[in-house]
Design a protein around this motif. Structure first.
Motif, PDB file in Angstrom:
ATOM      1  N   GLU A 155       0.814  -1.224   0.000  1.00 44.53           N
ATOM      2  CA  GLU A 155       0.000   0.000   0.000  1.00 44.53           C
ATOM      3  C   GLU A 155       0.842   1.266   0.000  1.00 44.53           C
ATOM      4  N   GLY A 157       3.625   1.409  -2.089  1.00 46.38           N
ATOM      5  CA  GLY A 157       4.370   1.450  -3.343  1.00 46.38           C
ATOM      6  C   GLY A 157       5.393   0.337  -3.533  1.00 46.38           C
ATOM      7  N   GLU A 183     -10.981  -7.587  -7.530  1.00 51.46           N
ATOM      8  CA  GLU A 183     -12.415  -7.759  -7.274  1.00 51.46           C
ATOM      9  C   GLU A 183     -13.060  -8.463  -8.463  1.00 51.46           C
ATOM     10  N   LEU A 196      -3.280  -4.929 -15.087  1.00 47.68           N
ATOM     11  CA  LEU A 196      -3.313  -3.874 -14.070  1.00 47.68           C
ATOM     12  C   LEU A 196      -2.603  -2.651 -14.619  1.00 47.68           C
ATOM     13  N   GLY A 400      -6.574  -0.578 -11.084  1.00 41.94           N
ATOM     14  CA  GLY A 400      -5.686  -0.521  -9.926  1.00 41.94           C
ATOM     15  C   GLY A 400      -4.303  -1.046 -10.262  1.00 41.94           C
ATOM     16  N   ILE A 402      -0.859  -3.425  -8.737  1.00 38.92           N
ATOM     17  CA  ILE A 402      -0.209  -4.321  -7.770  1.00 38.92           C
ATOM     18  C   ILE A 402       1.205  -4.527  -8.308  1.00 38.92           C
ATOM     19  N   PRO A 403       2.157  -3.713  -7.829  1.00 38.49           N
ATOM     20  CA  PRO A 403       3.499  -3.745  -8.427  1.00 38.49           C
ATOM     21  C   PRO A 403       4.104  -5.148  -8.482  1.00 38.49           C
ATOM     22  N   ILE A 428     -12.743  -0.054  -0.675  1.00 38.19           N
ATOM     23  CA  ILE A 428     -11.326  -0.199  -0.342  1.00 38.19           C
ATOM     24  C   ILE A 428     -10.670   1.180  -0.389  1.00 38.19           C
TER      25      ILE A 428
HETATM   26  N1  BES Z   1      -5.579  -4.395  -4.155  1.00 41.99           N
HETATM   27  C1  BES Z   1      -5.263  -3.077  -4.606  1.00 41.99           C
HETATM   28  C2  BES Z   1      -5.272  -2.939  -6.102  1.00 41.99           C
HETATM   29  C3  BES Z   1      -6.533  -3.392  -6.789  1.00 41.99           C
HETATM   30  C4  BES Z   1      -7.774  -3.224  -6.203  1.00 41.99           C
HETATM   31  C5  BES Z   1      -6.431  -3.965  -8.014  1.00 41.99           C
HETATM   32  C6  BES Z   1      -8.922  -3.648  -6.857  1.00 41.99           C
HETATM   33  C7  BES Z   1      -7.556  -4.370  -8.669  1.00 41.99           C
HETATM   34  C8  BES Z   1      -8.805  -4.225  -8.091  1.00 41.99           C
HETATM   35  C9  BES Z   1      -3.890  -2.715  -4.055  1.00 41.99           C
HETATM   36  O1  BES Z   1      -3.783  -2.968  -2.680  1.00 41.99           O
HETATM   37  C10 BES Z   1      -3.660  -1.244  -4.204  1.00 41.99           C
HETATM   38  O2  BES Z   1      -4.399  -0.498  -3.641  1.00 41.99           O
HETATM   39  N2  BES Z   1      -2.612  -0.877  -4.891  1.00 41.99           N
HETATM   40  C11 BES Z   1      -2.173   0.462  -4.943  1.00 41.99           C
HETATM   41  C12 BES Z   1      -0.761   0.375  -5.435  1.00 41.99           C
HETATM   42  C13 BES Z   1       0.043   1.613  -5.317  1.00 41.99           C
HETATM   43  C14 BES Z   1       0.188   2.081  -3.897  1.00 41.99           C
HETATM   44  C15 BES Z   1       1.412   1.365  -5.938  1.00 41.99           C
HETATM   45  C16 BES Z   1      -3.050   1.232  -5.880  1.00 41.99           C
HETATM   46  O3  BES Z   1      -3.579   0.691  -6.852  1.00 41.99           O
HETATM   47  O4  BES Z   1      -3.239   2.423  -5.620  1.00 41.99           O
END
Ligand code: BES
Ligand code: MN
Ligand code: MN
Length: 464
Positions: A155, A157, A183, A196, A400, A402-403, A428
């Motif tokens: 969360e 980066g 999701e 992503l 979203g 997910i690195p 979320i």
């Molecule tokens: N799980 C999320 C990303 C996500 C949510 C992908 C729903 C697909 C559907 C992840 O925890 C997240 O919030 N990632 C951050 C990454 C960033 C901090 C590099 C984001 O997407 O903002």
């Protein structure tokens, strides 16, 4: 049709919820240094749960930042190996006053668990722990080898994740990675995510006078940093919703006609989308693209926060000494975080009016990724989803990031399947984050089934 695994999961569902509630009590906020001990405590908690579930090797992996948890259970070198990835850190919980129950005092209301991290990502990590447990308690052994890495910095980066993957490459390598951190398309419409977006992050600081000034005695005769910042930010988009930063779209790989047709065929409902979007009055964005295209295959530039000057009660007549903004861009295939951050930072400094100083700082980002949708593991995941949801999944992407998914592809040549079970309106990163406990229960059964499906899938193993 209930299998032995399904029966076990149903029988133990209440305890599965109770355990998730305990995990959600830990405020493992990775972005806030004040919570570093909690992130470490959360890692220890996951490690203990992995041992209880039946993982044999369990290690806390220190990084330059917050710790990750590694675990594995190797059954037989001739069987396929899956790598589970998830994260145990969570987003900050503020604004606290908008939560109906405190973010770290989990509460079930109407079959829904409310807590920070309930679905992103502790609940979905727990789906994996409980699926392993279900196999071991019903059959005594897993049908394949399982490794697991649960990160503590997603969360904020994933700044140390690439280095960790390089260091632990031998222990992380697997035939496929499985991530449950996304999701499904809609309740009753299961889906598998195949792409992503990436992220580039830029902070902006605008400074003028060395201290706040009386706005009657100085206002109108010097540049106001807040006004300068507002003008700079406003200049970053045109009236068609396009980003004006020079070169911003140059590297973008456009979606294929087939991709666009696939997106258009999905049962997208604008009204439902707007409800999930917090009741936003209308959709908006770059002209010429549908909502799903704007989210999945077009890059964006968003202001995440803007502040400066006085914001207390009543009025305070000042010219503020400084103003600030945090900006992130979502990136699509072709774009690189460093290059885009540089373009945006250059454009911002170039838009600074004389009379103020503008500085930019680049923060950790991540690259976009597309996963192959014809991989046999995707078909295995589709069968597992159909088993859990009673309906075959559609293929989607997500806006979203997910690195880690991109790190696995680039550093280990490893394909990731994204088998997430959240819902689009789970809030979320927002107040009242929640996980629908029916989705959680189905998720455990989907993952338990996935191990069976992967174990018998031909062509999963690299050397086959
Ligand atoms: N799980 C999320 C990303 C996500 C949510 C992908 C729903 C697909 C559907 C992840 O925890 C997240 O919030 N990632 C951050 C990454 C960033 C901090 C590099 C984001 O997407 O903002
Ligand atoms: Mn997540
Ligand atoms: Mn998240």
């Amino acid at each position: 049709m209930d299998t032995d695994l399904d029966a076990y999961c149903r029988e133990h569902q209440q305890r599965f919820v109770a355990e998730l509630i305990e995990a959600c009590r830990i405020p493992s906020i990775s972005a806030d240094p004040a919570h570093a001990v909690d992130v470490a405590r959360s890692a220890a908690h996951i490690a203990a749960a992995a041992r209880d579930a039946g993982f044999t090797t369990v290690d806390i992996l220190e990084t330059g930042g917050h710790p990750a948890v590694f675990a594995e259970r190797v059954v037989d070198a001739d069987l396929p190996t899956a790598l589970i990835y998830g994260h145990h850190d969570v987003q900050p919980a503020d604004p606290l006053e908008l939560w109906e129950s405190p973010p770290f005092e989990p509460e079930v209301r109407d079959g829904i668990l409310y807590a920070r991290g309930a679905v992103d990502d502790k609940g979905q990590v727990w789906m994996h722990l409980k699926a392993v447990e279900a196999h071991l308690r019903t059959r005594g052994e897993l049908p394949l080898n399982v490794r697991m890495i649960i990160e503590g910095e997603e969360e904020s980066g994933s700044a140390h994740f690439d280095a960790l993957v390089e260091r632990e490459a031998d222990r992380l390598r697997a035939d496929v990675a499985v991530v449950s951190d996304t999701e499904i398309f809609a309740k009753g419409v299961p889906s598998l995510c195949t792409g992503l977006r990436g992220l580039a992050a830029i902070d902006v600081d605008v400074t003028g006078p060395a201290r706040d000034l009386h706005s009657g005695l100085f206002g109108g005769a010097v540049v106001n940093p807040a006004t300068a910042l507002a003008r700079i930010i406003a200049s970053l988009h045109d009236d068609d919703g396009r980003v004006t930063v020079p070169g911003f779209y140059d590297a973008v790989n456009p979606p294929s006609a087939e991709d666009r047709a696939g997106f258009a065929a999905l049962p997208f409902d604008e009204a439902t989308f707007l409800v999930a979007a917090g009741g936003a009055p209308a959709t908006a964005g770059e002209a010429g693209w549908t909502t799903l295209e704007r989210l999945w295959v077009r890059p964006t530039l968003e202001v995440n926060g803007i502040w400066g000057g006085y914001s207390g009660p009543g009025s305070k007549t000042i010219v503020p000494a400084h103003a600030h903004a945090k900006i992130t861009c979502r990136l699509v295939p072709g774009q690189m975080p460093g290059a885009v951050a540089h373009q945006v930072a250059t454009a911002i400094r170039g838009a600074a009016p004389p009379g103020v100083h503008v500085t930019t700082t680049v923060n950790a980002g991540g690259r976009p990724v597309i996963t192959p949708s014809d991989h046999p593991a995707v078909r295995a995941a589709a069968r597992a989803m159909e088993h859990g949801f009673g309906r075959a999944p559609v293929l989607t992407r997500s806006g979203g990031s997910i690195p880690a998914v991109e790190s696995f592809a680039r550093l280990l040549g490893m394909t990731t399947i994204m088998v997430g079970c959240g819902l689009p309106d789970d809030n979320i990163h927002a107040p009242n984050e929640h996980f629908d406990l029916d989705q959680y229960a189905r998720g455990v059964r989907v993952i338990a089934r996935l191990w069976d499906e992967l174990a018998v899938s031909r062509g999963i193993m690299h050397d086959q």
